[in-house]
Structures are given as C-alpha cells and as structure tokens.
Design an enzyme around this catalytic site. Structure first.
Site, mmCIF file in Angstrom:
data_model
loop_
_atom_site.group_PDB
_atom_site.id
_atom_site.type_symbol
_atom_site.label_atom_id
_atom_site.label_comp_id
_atom_site.label_asym_id
_atom_site.label_seq_id
_atom_site.Cartn_x
_atom_site.Cartn_y
_atom_site.Cartn_z
ATOM 1 N N CYS A 64 40.573 76.775 112.828
ATOM 2 C CA CYS A 64 41.540 76.260 113.806
ATOM 3 C C CYS A 64 40.992 76.486 115.211
ATOM 4 C CB CYS A 64 42.902 76.921 113.651
ATOM 5 S SG CYS A 64 42.910 78.655 114.138
ATOM 6 N N GLY B 79 51.490 80.690 111.782
ATOM 7 C CA GLY B 79 51.757 79.722 110.698
ATOM 8 C C GLY B 79 52.868 78.756 111.062
ATOM 9 N N ARG C 58 59.170 76.572 114.414
ATOM 10 C CA ARG C 58 59.200 77.278 115.692
ATOM 11 C C ARG C 58 60.299 76.727 116.605
ATOM 12 N NH1 ARG C 58 53.062 76.299 117.330
ATOM 13 N NH2 ARG C 58 53.601 74.344 116.308
ATOM 14 N N ASP D 143 57.130 73.150 110.337
ATOM 15 C CA ASP D 143 57.081 73.770 111.666
ATOM 16 C C ASP D 143 58.495 74.215 112.008
ATOM 17 O OD1 ASP D 143 56.771 74.561 114.280
ATOM 18 O OD2 ASP D 143 55.572 72.823 114.873
ATOM 19 N N LYS E 214 57.237 71.016 122.407
ATOM 20 C CA LYS E 214 57.281 72.000 123.493
ATOM 21 C C LYS E 214 57.736 71.341 124.802
ATOM 22 C CE LYS E 214 53.842 75.067 121.468
ATOM 23 N NZ LYS E 214 52.489 75.630 121.536
ATOM 24 N N GLN F 7 42.066 77.129 122.597
ATOM 25 C CA GLN F 7 43.187 76.613 123.399
ATOM 26 C C GLN F 7 43.732 77.697 124.323
ATOM 27 O OE1 GLN F 7 46.233 74.364 121.602
ATOM 28 N NE2 GLN F 7 44.833 72.740 121.037
HETATM 29 ZN ZN ZN Z 1 44.943 79.200 114.590
#
Ligand code: ZN
Length: 230
Positions: free
Chosen positions: A94, A123, A161, A159, A190, A99
């Site tokens: 990843c 995750g 989050r 997802d 986001k 980032q």
């Molecule tokens: Zn990652």
C-alpha cells in the site's frame, strides 16, 4: 480539560466530548529549530485516540496560533488512517506511508497545517485482524484490495470509517468556518465530511503517489470501486 464540540453526524447535530491530553515538540528535519507539534486528543467516539501533527506558530499555551481572517492561503489538512502494516512495518503493498510523507511535506511547504492520524481506523475502520486476512487474499490469492475486503466481510461493507471525530479535533484546536482549508485527499468521503461538519474547503489537493508494481492494482481498485482519485 474536556471541551464539547458540536458536529454533524447523519444530519443530526451532536456534541462530542474532546480532550487535548498532551502536546509535544517534534523535529521533522535536521534543523532543531524546525519544530512541529504533536497533540494527543481523546474524543468520545468509537475511534477514541487521535494524533494531530501541526506545523505553524503557537500561542504561549502551545495551541495553534491561527490566522484571524479567512483571507489567507488555505491551510492544508489531511485525515490519515492508521496502517500498522505499511507505516510501521514497511509493507510495500500500500501507499499509506508515502501519502503521509507527502501530506507532511505539503503542510511544511505551506508553513501551517494539520495531519490528523487515526490509528484505530486501520483496515478502513474494519480493524487490523480483518486487514491481515485481506492482505493474505491480496498477496497469496491475487485479489485486489476491494475484492479481498468484500470476500472477507462477506458483504459490501468495506469502509466503515467516519470523520466527525477528526473534525472535532480541528475544532478543539481552534479551526472554525472562518478558516479556509485545503483538504489533501483522494477520498470523496473525506471531502463530504468536512463540508457536512461546517468547515470551509477553499481548495482540494490530490496526493499523487507514483504507483509501483506492487501498488498499481491497489490504487486502481480504489479508483474503480471507491471513487478515489489517483
Ligand atoms: Zn496502508
């Protein structure tokens, strides 16, 4: 000291209790005068611990000293989810660490800004045990990140989050709608969270990480299935 911060969750306004537990100085370069600040905040949402890196001037209480008018260069802000495999152990499947580094570089070059790191959102909020199962499917069975997550969850929930706690952290640190923000993200969820949370997005910055042989499929899957920009 606990501060109650109003924020919007599913169109309802709620007050989240948020505490600044501690603040410490970090150096992000060889120059000892090149100080950034790390705040540990605890918010009474399901993610609980938040670590906010702030670059910029502070008050005598070590709180961010923020511009008093909205006519300033938009301050870069990034919400960064935990990734113990990539950020701590250097897994190359990843691009999370790249980032994070790019976001910190962006706020340093701007002179002021925030990265909010949420370790418990590893995750995509499903947790580290879930994520390790998905990594097996990716690395040993050739699935992409989204296939692997769907397969492991047995549903489309990939997802979970939420970002209102991260927005509460910014509000506790003094950000309100008068501050123009530059949201550094490739994730449309986001951006929506900042707009719903009553903050002012004056600019958006995409974080472009050059794909490697190992991350190319990962990035492509995020673009195709999660509407992320590359
Ligand atoms: Zn990652």
């Amino acid at each position: 000291m606990t501060t109650y911060v109003e924020t919007t969750v599913n169109e309802h306004t709620i007050a989240l209790a948020s505490d600044i537990r501690s603040v410490g100085a970090l150096t992000l370069s060889e120059d000892p005068a090149d100080i950034a600040w790390l705040y540990h905040l605890v918010v009474n949402d399901e993610w609980r611990d938040y670590y906010v890196v702030y670059v910029g001037p502070t008050t005598s209480d070590r709180l961010p000293l923020l511009p008093s008018v909205s006519m300033h260069t938009p301050m870069p802000v990034r919400i960064d989810s935990g990734c113990i495999t990539g950020m701590t152990f250097g897994d190359k499947s990843c691009e999370c660490k790249d980032q994070l580094d790019a976001a910190i570089q962006l706020i340093r070059s701007n002179g002021q800004g925030f990265v909010i790191h949420v370790p418990s959102q590893d995750g995509r909020g499903m947790g580290i045990d879930f994520k390790l199962k998905t990594l097996n499917k990716q690395l040993l069975e050739g699935q992409d990140t989204v296939q692997a997550a769907r397969d492991t969850a047995g549903s489309h929930l990939i997802d979970r989050r939420t970002y209102h706690g991260a927005i509460a952290c910014l509000k506790v640190l003094g950000i309100d709608a008068t501050h123009a923000l530059n949201i550094a993200t490739n994730n449309p969820d986001k951006i929506a969270a900042f707009r719903n949370g009553g903050l002012t997005i004056a600019e958006e910055t995409r974080i472009h990480i050059k794909p490697t042989m190992l991350t190319e499929r990962h990035l492509q899957a995020k673009k195709e299935h999660l509407n992320h920009s590359l």
